[in-house]
Motif scaffolding. Sequence first.
Motif, PDB file in Angstrom:
ATOM      1  N   ASP A  13       0.841  -1.183   0.000  1.00 27.76           N
ATOM      2  CA  ASP A  13       0.000   0.000   0.000  1.00 27.76           C
ATOM      3  C   ASP A  13       0.883   1.242   0.000  1.00 27.76           C
ATOM      4  N   VAL A  14       0.564   2.207  -0.870  1.00 29.42           N
ATOM      5  CA  VAL A  14       1.460   3.344  -1.061  1.00 29.42           C
ATOM      6  C   VAL A  14       1.624   4.173   0.212  1.00 29.42           C
ATOM      7  N   GLU A  15       0.571   4.317   0.992  1.00 31.49           N
ATOM      8  CA  GLU A  15       0.678   5.108   2.217  1.00 31.49           C
ATOM      9  C   GLU A  15       1.598   4.416   3.219  1.00 31.49           C
ATOM     10  N   ARG A  16       1.512   3.093   3.309  1.00 34.34           N
ATOM     11  CA  ARG A  16       2.377   2.367   4.236  1.00 34.34           C
ATOM     12  C   ARG A  16       3.827   2.407   3.790  1.00 34.34           C
ATOM     13  N   VAL A  17       4.065   2.165   2.485  1.00 32.37           N
ATOM     14  CA  VAL A  17       5.431   2.124   1.977  1.00 32.37           C
ATOM     15  C   VAL A  17       6.105   3.481   2.132  1.00 32.37           C
ATOM     16  N   PHE A  18       5.392   4.565   1.844  1.00 37.07           N
ATOM     17  CA  PHE A  18       6.001   5.890   1.933  1.00 37.07           C
ATOM     18  C   PHE A  18       6.137   6.368   3.374  1.00 37.07           C
ATOM     19  N   ALA A  19       5.200   5.981   4.223  1.00 28.78           N
ATOM     20  CA  ALA A  19       5.261   6.431   5.621  1.00 28.78           C
ATOM     21  C   ALA A  19       6.233   5.590   6.444  1.00 28.78           C
ATOM     22  N   ARG A  20       6.295   4.280   6.160  1.00 28.72           N
ATOM     23  CA  ARG A  20       7.151   3.381   6.944  1.00 28.72           C
ATOM     24  C   ARG A  20       7.911   2.437   6.007  1.00 28.72           C
ATOM     25  N   PRO A  21       8.819   2.962   5.190  1.00 29.37           N
ATOM     26  CA  PRO A  21       9.565   2.105   4.258  1.00 29.37           C
ATOM     27  C   PRO A  21      10.416   1.089   5.012  1.00 29.37           C
ATOM     28  N   GLN A  22      10.401  -0.146   4.525  1.00 30.80           N
ATOM     29  CA  GLN A  22      11.130  -1.233   5.183  1.00 30.80           C
ATOM     30  C   GLN A  22      12.518  -1.444   4.597  1.00 30.80           C
ATOM     31  N   HIS A  23      12.660  -1.234   3.300  1.00 35.80           N
ATOM     32  CA  HIS A  23      13.940  -1.506   2.645  1.00 35.80           C
ATOM     33  C   HIS A  23      14.824  -0.261   2.674  1.00 35.80           C
ATOM     34  N   ALA A  24      16.123  -0.475   2.799  1.00 39.77           N
ATOM     35  CA  ALA A  24      17.072   0.642   2.864  1.00 39.77           C
ATOM     36  C   ALA A  24      17.020   1.495   1.595  1.00 39.77           C
ATOM     37  N   TYR A  25      16.797   0.857   0.448  1.00 40.42           N
ATOM     38  CA  TYR A  25      16.765   1.617  -0.793  1.00 40.42           C
ATOM     39  C   TYR A  25      15.541   2.531  -0.858  1.00 40.42           C
ATOM     40  N   THR A  26      14.397   2.039  -0.386  1.00 39.49           N
ATOM     41  CA  THR A  26      13.198   2.884  -0.346  1.00 39.49           C
ATOM     42  C   THR A  26      13.431   4.076   0.567  1.00 39.49           C
ATOM     43  N   ARG A  27      14.093   3.838   1.676  1.00 40.97           N
ATOM     44  CA  ARG A  27      14.409   4.950   2.584  1.00 40.97           C
ATOM     45  C   ARG A  27      15.345   5.951   1.914  1.00 40.97           C
ATOM     46  N   LEU A  28      16.287   5.443   1.088  1.00 46.63           N
ATOM     47  CA  LEU A  28      17.187   6.335   0.358  1.00 46.63           C
ATOM     48  C   LEU A  28      16.412   7.191  -0.637  1.00 46.63           C
ATOM     49  N   LEU A  29      15.473   6.579  -1.359  1.00 46.46           N
ATOM     50  CA  LEU A  29      14.661   7.342  -2.303  1.00 46.46           C
ATOM     51  C   LEU A  29      13.888   8.442  -1.589  1.00 46.46           C
ATOM     52  N   LYS A  30      13.290   8.097  -0.457  1.00 49.03           N
ATOM     53  CA  LYS A  30      12.525   9.097   0.309  1.00 49.03           C
ATOM     54  C   LYS A  30      13.443  10.217   0.784  1.00 49.03           C
ATOM     55  N   ALA A  31      14.634   9.857   1.257  1.00 51.28           N
ATOM     56  CA  ALA A  31      15.561  10.868   1.782  1.00 51.28           C
ATOM     57  C   ALA A  31      16.098  11.749   0.659  1.00 51.28           C
ATOM     58  N   SER A  32      16.230  11.194  -0.560  1.00 50.83           N
ATOM     59  CA  SER A  32      16.802  11.941  -1.675  1.00 50.83           C
ATOM     60  C   SER A  32      15.787  12.860  -2.342  1.00 50.83           C
ATOM     61  N   ALA A  33      14.498  12.571  -2.168  1.00 55.51           N
ATOM     62  CA  ALA A  33      13.472  13.364  -2.844  1.00 55.51           C
ATOM     63  C   ALA A  33      13.436  14.776  -2.271  1.00 55.51           C
ATOM     64  N   PRO A  34      13.505  15.813  -3.132  1.00 57.68           N
ATOM     65  CA  PRO A  34      13.420  17.185  -2.627  1.00 57.68           C
ATOM     66  C   PRO A  34      12.037  17.451  -2.058  1.00 57.68           C
ATOM     67  N   THR A  35      11.981  18.218  -0.996  1.00 57.82           N
ATOM     68  CA  THR A  35      10.706  18.547  -0.369  1.00 57.82           C
ATOM     69  C   THR A  35      10.658  20.032  -0.074  1.00 57.82           C
ATOM     70  N   LEU A  36       9.451  20.548  -0.002  1.00 56.66           N
ATOM     71  CA  LEU A  36       9.281  21.901   0.498  1.00 56.66           C
ATOM     72  C   LEU A  36       9.539  21.847   1.987  1.00 56.66           C
ATOM     73  N   CYS A  37      10.654  22.444   2.413  1.00 55.88           N
ATOM     74  CA  CYS A  37      11.108  22.244   3.784  1.00 55.88           C
ATOM     75  C   CYS A  37      10.660  23.365   4.712  1.00 55.88           C
ATOM     76  N   GLY A  38      10.869  23.124   5.980  1.00 56.16           N
ATOM     77  CA  GLY A  38      10.574  24.119   7.009  1.00 56.16           C
ATOM     78  C   GLY A  38       9.112  24.489   7.032  1.00 56.16           C
ATOM     79  N   GLU A  39       8.846  25.812   7.074  1.00 57.18           N
ATOM     80  CA  GLU A  39       7.471  26.284   7.149  1.00 57.18           C
ATOM     81  C   GLU A  39       6.698  25.912   5.888  1.00 57.18           C
ATOM     82  N   GLU A  40       7.429  25.874   4.719  1.00 54.66           N
ATOM     83  CA  GLU A  40       6.737  25.532   3.494  1.00 54.66           C
ATOM     84  C   GLU A  40       6.134  24.135   3.578  1.00 54.66           C
TER      85      GLU A  40
END
Length: 575
Positions: free
Chosen positions: A542-569
């Motif tokens: 399920d996409v919400e589970r995988v993105f919220a609680r990724p189990q594999h190290a590579y999925t976590r890397l993808l999430k960490a590498s994705a640019p986000t609107l940070c801080g207050e944004e």
Amino acid sequence: MTSPASGPARPLVDIRGLSIGFAHANGGAPLVRDVDLTIRPGECVALVGESGSGKSLTARSLIGLSGPGARIDAQRFEIDGRDARAFTERDWRTLRGPFAGLVMQDALVSLDPLRTVGAEITEVLAHHRVLRSRGERQARVREVMADVGIPDPAMRAHQYAHELSGGLRQRALIAAAIAAGPALVIADEPTTALDVTVQAQVLAVLAERLAQGVGVLLISHDLAVVSGIADRVIVMHDGIVVDSGATGDVLNRPVHDYTRQLLAAQPSLESRGHRLSSARIVRAARDDVEALSIVRDPLPPRVAGSGREVLRVEGIGKTYRRRGGAHDERFTALDDVSFIVRESEVLGIIGESGSGKSTCGNIVLGLLAPDRGKVRFLDAEWNGRGVTEKMRRALRPRMQYIPQDPLSSFDPRHSVRQLLEEGLYPQRLSKADTLARSVELLEQVGLGVAFLERRPVSLSGGQRQRVAIARALASEPALIVCDEPVSALDVYVQAQVLDLLVSLQARHSTALLFISHDLDVVGHLSDRVLVFKDGHIVEEGDVERVFARPQHAYTRLLKASAPTLCGEERELAAS
């Protein structure tokens, strides 16, 4: 010229009241009007806005590449401390390379396919006589390739653009732009269509230039990318500046309604089930404190699927002989990949370049035969040992495709009417019924009868993608394979196309196999997600589970590498 490392005291670019027009366009009225732009050493200024807003035209004027017949007017137009209003073509040629380097969006198109990347980088050094001896130039090429993170530069310098991955090609393009040590780098959508890990690498290269005192002008429609690297943001709409200031101020406290609309239209997990193009930022009082929040209209409820299997992929694998390697050396593109797509379901596929996403999509489409495993579509053998195109022909209309770039997929000689007629041909309709159905399809995608005689080249990117969706829906398919269908679109056009795709998919109970490098788009659209790496599925669910609680190290890397609107944004975007 003072070296970028020491940093000149004066602004690299100092422009006031810039207007750019062409006699044959826009009725002779300027396409860019009254723009102010200053870029200082070690500063990143971002130009954002939708396609046609004037971003690239403004940027290209800084190096004399606005185009033939461009009429440029400005109260002040200083480049490297000189009045560029009096520049000759020779002055501009002298400026390009030693003072300013240009990084384009599509490195495969921008790099000469008949020359090695080493020769491409050497050209600017030879042309401007930065280094006179061949040995010095070759040493500089290897040095600058290493600077941008290209491994084994001595070997890579002898390769051609098509032999490099997307990320390495983009780095080679940056190397060519900075080889002569320019004080200014103009980067026009340098990370569009790159996966998140490669995107992070390219942005890191630009960040290193900034740290060395180089000024950067970044043109981008990705607000998350902008928030992570830009010092100041200029928002353009219809050729004028509607918002500008420090990045945090513009993205946290947008002044203009258009800026607010761009921020609100960003897809995410939080926007699931809502119409992106309806999003607007409103001011509201919370505990006597004024705050901004995003309001979105809900999408129509989805028709519940029957649960019927539309597509079953069982243990498919694909290997290729490695070019330039030993005779028996093989490259594994896919290995033991299995999944199911059910009626009305949206299954997302994410992963970096070379992970096997597109190979999988081509096997599903029947454009590529797997070496092992099989594919079943609508309970029929679709791909695998002994399956031919003749056996697929009866079901072929029930599986359709939406490409990343419809312009290169459409026959440029055909009108929209002819493109839709091709999609409707299997139904054997009468001429009158074909015309009526074509108009109906265009109306479903928000166009209309006026577009029937238009040709692809005369359409905007968003309009072309709408025609691609209309053609895909013409045969009432059970499954549509979407390969990066919105990656090249600006934020608001992307929002409109995603809304359209979701609405029509829900109405027709069509299943989607959605391939994308954009995690936010996949999070907004998909029910389930597959994470590909090195030809394997390393995580699924399920996409919400995988993105919220990724189990594999590579999925976590993808999430960490994705640019986000940070801080207050980030807080604003999640409201």
